[in-house]
Enzyme design. Structure first.
Site, PDB file in Angstrom:
ATOM      1  N   ALA A  97     170.052  34.465  86.513  1.00  0.00           N
ATOM      2  CA  ALA A  97     170.581  35.373  87.196  1.00  0.00           C
ATOM      3  C   ALA A  97     170.204  36.712  86.844  1.00  0.00           C
ATOM      4  O   ALA A  97     169.771  37.077  86.329  1.00  0.00           O
ATOM      5  CB  ALA A  97     172.159  35.797  87.123  1.00  0.00           C
ATOM      6  N   GLU A 114     156.155  36.600  75.222  1.00  0.00           N
ATOM      7  CA  GLU A 114     156.950  35.366  74.708  1.00  0.00           C
ATOM      8  C   GLU A 114     155.772  34.514  73.905  1.00  0.00           C
ATOM      9  O   GLU A 114     156.344  34.405  72.894  1.00  0.00           O
ATOM     10  CB  GLU A 114     156.955  34.084  76.347  1.00  0.00           C
ATOM     11  CG  GLU A 114     157.721  35.099  77.502  1.00  0.00           C
ATOM     12  CD  GLU A 114     157.340  33.722  79.016  1.00  0.00           C
ATOM     13  OE1 GLU A 114     158.107  34.890  79.637  1.00  0.00           O
ATOM     14  OE2 GLU A 114     156.541  33.702  78.697  1.00  0.00           O
TER      15      GLU A 114
END
Length: 185
Positions: free
Chosen positions: A69, A105
């Site tokens: 979101a 990451e």
């Protein structure tokens, strides 16, 4: 067909695939350009391929465009996905190698989980192993955080020889990637 050493086998964003009932099977790290279509197809393939009749999906897959979101905590959300994942899948391209987000990451994963459960998917660009240095060649399209991360030559899935039409076949993608996940299960 999986390959290391450039053996043929059949994205900045992140995607994740589910392991435990609360976690993910894998986190897909990619550069948006050129890998968004492949990351999206990969997510769909992994969720649907060999899905038991009584389950919503074969695997839980998180992909940034699908699963996150809008919020002010982007890195916290990505880090949670990394922490809850059992595998990291890197779509290897020159753009991913140059992406600060992809490198962050990979760096997080290597520092917290090591390199054993990183699955490399070679999409574009050079990718080769230098046995004399026991690392990727200098021109390999890997993020800086992946250099020196492997104690020995890793295997990878080479999609660089497949056409877009072949990669659009869910069974082809799922078969290629799930073989890598199944070996570690």
């Amino acid at each position: 067909m999986t390959g290391g050493n450039g053996v043929s086998a059949a994205s900045g964003g992140a995607a994740v695939v589910g392991g435990s009932s609360d976690g993910f099977d894998a986190f897909i790290s990619y550069a948006r350009e050129p890998s968004t279509p492949l990351a999206s197809q990969l997510q769909t393939s992994m969720e649907r391929f060999a899905k038991p009749w009584n389950k919503l999906r074969a695997m839980r897959v998180f992909r940034d465009d699908q699963s996150m979101a809008a919020n002010t905590s982007l890195w916290s959300t990505i880090e949670r996905g990394l922490r809850e994942s059992s595998h990291l899948i890197l779509l290897v391209t020159p753009q991913a190698a140059a992406s600060q987000y992809v490198d962050k990451e990979i760096q997080w994963w290597v520092e917290h989980k090591g390199s054993a459960n990183i699955l490399l998917v070679h999409q574009r660009g050079p990718l080769a192993w230098d046995r004399s240095t026991n690392d990727f060649t200098l021109d390999s399209a890997v993020p800086p955080a992946l250099r020196g991360a492997y104690p020995e030559e890793p295997r990878w899935t080479n999609l660089s020889t497949f056409t877009d039409a072949e990669l659009a076949e869910p069974a082809v993608l799922a078969d290629l990637l799930l073989h890598g996940l199944a070996k570690d299960a």
